[in-house]
Design an enzyme around this catalytic site. Structure first.
Site, short mmCIF file in Angstrom:
data_model
loop_
_atom_site.label_atom_id
_atom_site.label_comp_id
_atom_site.label_asym_id
_atom_site.label_seq_id
_atom_site.Cartn_x
_atom_site.Cartn_y
_atom_site.Cartn_z
N ASN A 1 0.74 -1.13 -0.05
CA ASN A 1 -0.13 -0.01 0.23
C ASN A 1 0.86 0.54 -0.20
O ASN A 1 1.41 1.41 0.40
CB ASN A 1 -0.78 0.24 1.29
N LYS B 1 -0.17 4.03 0.14
CA LYS B 1 -0.34 5.87 1.02
C LYS B 1 0.16 6.28 -0.60
O LYS B 1 -0.04 6.03 -1.70
CB LYS B 1 -0.15 5.70 1.67
N HIS C 1 -9.32 1.70 4.97
CA HIS C 1 -7.72 1.61 6.21
C HIS C 1 -8.31 2.69 6.93
O HIS C 1 -9.20 3.23 6.94
CB HIS C 1 -7.12 2.09 4.53
N GLU D 1 -6.34 4.47 7.84
CA GLU D 1 -6.31 6.38 7.83
C GLU D 1 -7.42 6.65 6.48
O GLU D 1 -8.13 8.44 7.53
CB GLU D 1 -5.65 5.88 6.45
N GLU E 1 -5.59 -5.27 10.51
CA GLU E 1 -4.12 -3.81 10.46
C GLU E 1 -4.77 -3.24 11.77
O GLU E 1 -5.57 -1.79 12.07
CB GLU E 1 -4.28 -2.35 9.39
N GLY F 1 2.43 1.95 10.79
CA GLY F 1 3.48 3.41 10.26
C GLY F 1 4.31 3.67 11.70
O GLY F 1 4.82 5.10 12.00
N SER G 1 3.22 -2.26 9.91
CA SER G 1 5.22 -2.48 10.21
C SER G 1 5.62 -3.60 10.25
O SER G 1 7.01 -3.92 10.40
CB SER G 1 5.23 -2.11 11.66
P1 13P Z 1 3.07 0.33 7.69
O1 13P Z 1 3.34 -0.92 6.71
O2 13P Z 1 3.86 0.99 6.86
O3 13P Z 1 2.99 0.08 8.86
O4 13P Z 1 1.98 0.61 6.82
C1 13P Z 1 0.92 -0.61 7.61
C2 13P Z 1 -0.34 -0.44 6.31
O5 13P Z 1 -1.28 0.76 6.73
C3 13P Z 1 -0.34 -1.01 5.20
O6 13P Z 1 -2.08 -0.77 4.83
#
Ligand code: 13P
Length: 256
Positions: free
Chosen positions: A13, A15, A99, A101, A171, A177, A217
């Site tokens: 992803n 982002k 997601h 976010e 997740e 992150g 992560s």
């Molecule tokens: P990270 O791997 O940067 O923690 O992000 C995970 C994520 O949100 C994947 O959708």
């Protein structure tokens, strides 16, 4: 992983990262590194404006391209949104929905996640449906209740047949992150809980056939031990997916 009954899927992803030219280069580099690695499906979910370049760069390789969101209406006055048939015509196969976010910063709810999922499935996209608890919920000991409720609400009205095209990404929000990864045991426990809910909703055959990824992560250093768990069928990877060499190592870990 349990490759006897379900597909292992490693998805990046990106982002809000990568311009189209950077995307083209990163897809090509990733595709070269994962060539012939057919022990898992490899997907990169890119920003909308990168789709054209990414699909062209992935052509003839074993990298599939995904988007990061989709609207639930087919068309109309929804400024800034993208419809499922637009994604399909651009060569997109997968779409991330729900997601954390999107839920946290853009007001997504289980209701809109459910509507987007239905629209994406009806159009023929494969959905990577994200859910997971926030830190306060984990600390309060209600992780199982939260993920169970999200699973039920997000999948309301979705048929057993449609579940062939649904991947769940567990997740935990506190792991995204932050560099804090769920332990393999924590990831396994919650992925198993989600599979139990799927069994209640759709029966054991569908539950056993559904890919459940872990995200938060995940990186080239911890992927192997997470993927060694029987209910962890892949990963949804943020930061580490931006670096082709790291992402390819996660794909390697999924070959076992
Ligand atoms: P990270 O791997 O940067 O923690 O992000 C995970 C994520 O949100 C994947 O959708």
């Amino acid at each position: 992983m349990n490759k006897a009954t379900r597909k292992t899927i490693i998805a990046g992803n990106w982002k809000m990262n990568m311009t189209p030219s950077a995307a083209e280069a990163a897809v090509k580099e990733t595709a070269a590194l994962v060539a012939g690695k057919d022990g898992c499906e490899t997907v990169l979910c890119v920003p909308f404006v990168d789709i054209h370049a990414a699909v062209a760069a992935a052509k003839g390789t074993n990298v599939k391209i995904g988007a990061q969101n989709v609207h639930f209406e087919a068309k109309g006055a929804f400024t800034g949104e993208i419809a499922a048939d637009m994604l399909l015509e651009c060569g997109v196969e997968y779409v991330i929905i729900g997601h954390s976010e999107r839920r946290q910063y853009f007001g997504e709810t289980d209701e809109t996640v459910n509507k987007r999922t239905k629209a994406a499935l009806a159009a023929g996209l494969k959905v990577i449906l994200c859910l997971g608890e926030v830190l306060e919920e984990r600390q309060a000991g209600i992780t199982a209740e939260i993920v169970s409720m999200q699973t039920k609400l997000d999948l309301a009205g979705i048929s057993a047949d449609d579940m062939k095209n649904v991947i769940i990404a567990y997740e935990p929000v506190w792991a995204i992150g932050t560099g804090l990864t769920a332990t393999p045991e924590q990831a396994e426990e919650v992925c198993a809980i989600i599979r139990g809910v799927l069994a209640d909703l759709y029966g054991d055959t569908v539950a056993q056939a559904t890919t459940i990824q872990y995200g938060g992560s995940m990186n080239d250093g911890n992927a192997a031990e997470l993927l060694a768990k029987v209910n962890v069928d892949g990963g949804l990877i943020g930061g580490a997916s931006l670096v082709p060499a790291k992402f390819a190592k996660i794909v390697d870990a999924a070959q076992a």
